[in-house]
Design a protein around this motif. Structure first.
Motif, mmCIF file in Angstrom:
data_model
loop_
_atom_site.group_PDB
_atom_site.id
_atom_site.type_symbol
_atom_site.label_atom_id
_atom_site.label_comp_id
_atom_site.label_asym_id
_atom_site.label_seq_id
_atom_site.Cartn_x
_atom_site.Cartn_y
_atom_site.Cartn_z
ATOM 1 N N TYR A 269 -21.333 -0.030 40.338
ATOM 2 C CA TYR A 269 -22.282 0.905 39.750
ATOM 3 C C TYR A 269 -22.899 1.837 40.800
ATOM 4 O O TYR A 269 -23.854 2.552 40.511
ATOM 5 N N ARG A 270 -22.383 1.774 42.028
ATOM 6 C CA ARG A 270 -22.825 2.625 43.136
ATOM 7 C C ARG A 270 -24.178 2.217 43.705
ATOM 8 O O ARG A 270 -24.857 3.033 44.335
ATOM 9 N N ALA A 271 -24.583 0.993 43.468
ATOM 10 C CA ALA A 271 -25.727 0.471 44.206
ATOM 11 C C ALA A 271 -25.231 0.066 45.595
ATOM 12 O O ALA A 271 -24.061 -0.281 45.775
ATOM 13 N N LEU A 272 -26.114 0.121 46.573
ATOM 14 C CA LEU A 272 -25.786 -0.313 47.922
ATOM 15 C C LEU A 272 -26.263 -1.748 48.072
ATOM 16 O O LEU A 272 -27.440 -2.038 47.888
ATOM 17 N N HIS B 73 -35.963 6.336 45.911
ATOM 18 C CA HIS B 73 -35.255 5.286 46.641
ATOM 19 C C HIS B 73 -35.886 3.938 46.311
ATOM 20 O O HIS B 73 -37.074 3.734 46.533
ATOM 21 N N HIS B 74 -35.105 3.028 45.758
ATOM 22 C CA HIS B 74 -35.600 1.718 45.339
ATOM 23 C C HIS B 74 -34.859 0.630 46.100
ATOM 24 O O HIS B 74 -33.628 0.544 46.046
ATOM 25 N N ILE B 75 -35.608 -0.197 46.829
ATOM 26 C CA ILE B 75 -35.059 -1.395 47.460
ATOM 27 C C ILE B 75 -35.493 -2.590 46.623
ATOM 28 O O ILE B 75 -36.691 -2.843 46.474
ATOM 29 N N VAL C 253 -29.834 -3.001 46.909
ATOM 30 C CA VAL C 253 -30.112 -4.366 46.482
ATOM 31 C C VAL C 253 -29.881 -5.302 47.658
ATOM 32 O O VAL C 253 -28.811 -5.286 48.276
ATOM 33 N N VAL C 254 -30.886 -6.107 47.959
ATOM 34 C CA VAL C 254 -30.775 -7.074 49.049
ATOM 35 C C VAL C 254 -30.683 -8.468 48.438
ATOM 36 O O VAL C 254 -31.618 -8.930 47.773
ATOM 37 N N LEU C 255 -29.544 -9.118 48.636
ATOM 38 C CA LEU C 255 -29.330 -10.478 48.145
ATOM 39 C C LEU C 255 -29.755 -11.441 49.248
ATOM 40 O O LEU C 255 -29.129 -11.499 50.303
ATOM 41 N N VAL C 256 -30.826 -12.183 48.997
ATOM 42 C CA VAL C 256 -31.422 -13.039 50.015
ATOM 43 C C VAL C 256 -31.072 -14.497 49.743
ATOM 44 O O VAL C 256 -31.319 -15.000 48.650
ATOM 45 N N VAL D 237 -22.057 -6.224 52.147
ATOM 46 C CA VAL D 237 -21.116 -6.112 51.041
ATOM 47 C C VAL D 237 -20.697 -4.680 50.839
ATOM 48 O O VAL D 237 -19.536 -4.368 50.651
ATOM 49 N N ASN D 238 -21.644 -3.769 50.879
ATOM 50 C CA ASN D 238 -21.333 -2.363 50.649
ATOM 51 C C ASN D 238 -22.465 -1.538 51.208
ATOM 52 O O ASN D 238 -23.628 -1.900 51.104
#
Length: 222
Positions: A56-59, A153-155, A209-212, A220-221
């Motif tokens: 979906y083009r999220a980083l 910009h959303h983290i 998106v930060v996967l913790v 990942v990307n």
């Protein structure tokens, strides 16, 4: 006779000859829907979430709890952010490694004020892997809905595997329907005009998106 009474009277007359069904609504039909598609391990479910978010083009980024503050600081610096809006209940340590000016989420904040903020950092309520969807419910660490819709910009921080489920039905089980739910599948985008994709129309142009987790960090990307 009021309009309401007139309408209800018509409904009552229309149903006069309809036999009553004693079966409770939730038992009237078989609802043997699949709760998830496929048989995946926890690790595979997290991988699927990362893949669909990126699709979906999220980083998407991964890190441990100990690395989180540095990762967020790096993302804000890479964006060139000077200001960041922060929900009142966000863990303070998440922003301990950055000197970016923090703007507290306030009821008095206007859309114009939020539009001048460079970034927003939030947690989430749950994430559904099969659809690459993150759900916010306005909790203390997520803030008001508008702070995640106006800044460009959303983290968003997702705790894995605790906040990751396979499917939307499983996500719904964790959510309170009376809360202000925001469902996010990638950055805001539309293709309404001549099928040309335009991002940032009704929400952030960039979603990171930060996967913790407790695992070693892996990009990942980006």
């Amino acid at each position: 006779m009021s309009s309401r009474e007139r309408i209800l009277g018509r409904v009552e007359r229309a149903l006069a000859n309809v036999p009553r069904d004693d079966t409770p609504y939730d038992q009237a039909f078989a609802r043997g829907y699949l709760r998830e598609h496929g048989d995946r391990s926890v690790e595979q479910t997290v991988e699927l979430l990362a893949e669909n978010l990126a699709d979906y083009r999220a980083l998407v980024h991964r890190c441990t709890e100990a690395e989180l503050a540095a990762v967020i600081a790096g993302l804000l610096a890479g964006r060139g952010s000077k200001t960041v809006v922060v929900p009142r209940g966000l863990e303070p340590s998440w922003l301990a490694a950055t000197d970016v000016e923090q703007v507290t989420d306030r009821a008095e904040s206007t859309p114009a004020e939020l539009d001048r903020v460079d970034s927003v950092v939030t947690a989430c309520a749950v994430a559904a892997a099969e659809t690459g969807t993150i759900v916010l419910d306005g909790g203390p660490d997520q803030g008001r809905r508008r702070i995640t819709l106006v800044p460009d910009h959303h983290i968003c921080v997702v705790r894995v595997p605790d906040q990751v489920v396979s499917s939307v039905p499983q996500a719904l089980q964790r959510l309170d329907p009376t809360r202000p739910l925001t469902w996010i599948s990638g950055p805001s985008a539309t293709s309404d005009i001549e099928l040309d994709r335009v991002e940032g129309v009704h929400g952030p142009r960039t979603l990171e998106v930060v996967l913790v987790s407790g695992q070693a960090s892996t990009e990942v990307n980006s």
